[in-house]
Design a protein around this motif. Sequence first.
Motif, PDB file in Angstrom:
ATOM      1  N   PHE A 186      42.115  74.522 -68.517  1.00 43.08           N
ATOM      2  CA  PHE A 186      42.873  75.128 -67.424  1.00 43.08           C
ATOM      3  C   PHE A 186      41.948  75.972 -66.560  1.00 43.08           C
ATOM      4  O   PHE A 186      41.283  76.893 -67.063  1.00 43.08           O
ATOM      5  CB  PHE A 186      43.996  75.984 -67.976  1.00 43.08           C
ATOM      6  N   CYS A 188      41.136  78.787 -64.845  1.00 45.35           N
ATOM      7  CA  CYS A 188      41.559  80.169 -64.594  1.00 45.35           C
ATOM      8  C   CYS A 188      40.346  81.061 -64.785  1.00 45.35           C
ATOM      9  O   CYS A 188      39.222  80.639 -64.512  1.00 45.35           O
ATOM     10  CB  CYS A 188      42.705  80.556 -65.534  1.00 45.35           C
ATOM     11  N   THR A 196      37.093  71.676 -65.421  1.00 42.24           N
ATOM     12  CA  THR A 196      38.328  70.903 -65.286  1.00 42.24           C
ATOM     13  C   THR A 196      38.068  69.577 -64.602  1.00 42.24           C
ATOM     14  O   THR A 196      38.568  68.527 -65.034  1.00 42.24           O
ATOM     15  CB  THR A 196      39.369  71.708 -64.492  1.00 42.24           C
ATOM     16  N   PHE A 218      51.396  71.783 -64.393  1.00 38.74           N
ATOM     17  CA  PHE A 218      50.708  73.037 -64.692  1.00 38.74           C
ATOM     18  C   PHE A 218      51.615  74.211 -64.359  1.00 38.74           C
ATOM     19  O   PHE A 218      52.539  74.101 -63.553  1.00 38.74           O
ATOM     20  CB  PHE A 218      49.398  73.154 -63.904  1.00 38.74           C
ATOM     21  N   GLN A 222      49.816  80.754 -66.335  1.00 41.36           N
ATOM     22  CA  GLN A 222      50.206  80.387 -67.688  1.00 41.36           C
ATOM     23  C   GLN A 222      50.902  81.564 -68.367  1.00 41.36           C
ATOM     24  O   GLN A 222      50.465  82.709 -68.256  1.00 41.36           O
ATOM     25  CB  GLN A 222      48.986  79.972 -68.508  1.00 41.36           C
ATOM     26  N   ILE A 230      46.128  80.382 -62.150  1.00 37.47           N
ATOM     27  CA  ILE A 230      45.249  79.274 -61.798  1.00 37.47           C
ATOM     28  C   ILE A 230      44.438  79.652 -60.566  1.00 37.47           C
ATOM     29  O   ILE A 230      44.884  80.420 -59.708  1.00 37.47           O
ATOM     30  CB  ILE A 230      46.072  77.981 -61.567  1.00 37.47           C
ATOM     31  N   GLN A 231      43.234  79.119 -60.473  1.00 34.85           N
ATOM     32  CA  GLN A 231      42.377  79.415 -59.328  1.00 34.85           C
ATOM     33  C   GLN A 231      42.925  78.743 -58.066  1.00 34.85           C
ATOM     34  O   GLN A 231      43.431  77.622 -58.117  1.00 34.85           O
ATOM     35  CB  GLN A 231      40.962  78.906 -59.600  1.00 34.85           C
TER      36      GLN A 231
END
Length: 434
Positions: A186, A188, A196, A218, A222, A230-231
């Motif tokens: 993931f 992040c 990823t 996603f 999370q 998440i980026q």
Amino acid sequence: MNAVLKPTSPPTHIGSGTNAEWHARRQAATPRGVAVMGDFFIDRAKNAEFWDIEGRRFIDFAGGIAVLNTGHVHPKVQAAIAAQLQRFTHSCYQVVPYAEYVSLAERINAIAPISGPVKSAFFSTGAEAVENAIKIARAHTKRSGVIAFGGAFHGRSMFAVALTGKVQPYKAGFGPFAPEIYHAPFPCHCASLEETQRAIEQLFKCDIEPSRVAAIIFEPVQGEGGFNPIQQAAVTWLRALCDQHGILMIADEVQTGFARTGKMFAMEHYGVSPDIMTMAKSMAGGTTLSAVVGRSEVMDAPNPGGLGGTYAGNPLAVAAAHAVLDVMAEEKLPERANLLGERLLGRLHAARAKNARIGDIRGLGAMVACDFVHPETGAPDADLAKRVQQAALKQGLLLLTCGVYGNVVRFLFPLTIEDIVFEEAMGILDTVLA
């Protein structure tokens, strides 16, 4: 031979008896697989506070695991349920429909950050919403593969738990799981976008061709995985990847939705439109309601009868959800989430300046968490996170832990919490973290 019915004692109000007595009865009557954090039993609640059956007061920074953004028994939610209770409690929407279901779909369609015409369907739980989102994606694309992420939590039912990227306690002992589900790191704070990208490229080379992938799912932040946002670049890249290969993007907003991150939905932070969204938890003030929202042509893919459920879109929960949307707007809860999140982040950063055992601090709106680590190595310290949780609980502040390593404390207070109660909780937190 017919079973002999044994006489039972009349129902006892939960307020009678001691916590110890009910704890013993719970252990005798319910399975150990339903883990329970507290050894006390709630009797009544109001907004961000509750009292157990022995009269002890707690400040609730768990919110039923992100279900109570509008607080315990909000008067407007309570009134909406009470009014619906006088009319009817069930007809099964697929048999005898009711207008409130349709009008709620219209309201959700209007605010969901999805481009183009949108449609919604209602279910009962977050896991149910996730599984139906996958069904819809497969029906639309005529494909079967699904890509999810490490650290994800998508539910406990068999397909949803297969999507979940955390073995303990969710997957251990329950396999084998559904085929054609693949996981990638993931992107992040704990994994780079390059990792990823390489992992998904490897999946496409070694496991499944992209033309057989129906969806990538996603969480924008999370939840159980550790409150990992998440980026931004990752969301943009995933959208382009999905567009390139005809894959549907599913944003699981079960925990992030309904003002928790400072906007009604976390995807609004990223400026990217998913094809499908799932939502539940704080959608209906503690009643059982979830939804799948998506582009109309995608949502219309399943044949009539392919979606639904006996209790899906329950009238009491639909009434509660209408009230929740009213409260969100009237009390400006997205804005309040940002305000309270900033206050909490300030206290956490001040505590970290004095305590090397506090690691990364992160948050989006009021979806805030902090890591606990061994100061010498920076390794996750789950034992310390648990001790912080227990120390706060002894002072009347209920917190939750999370994270793949169990070393994260997360904060899920109602967004309607009174300032005086919030500051009381901050004082307890300051003491515990010192």
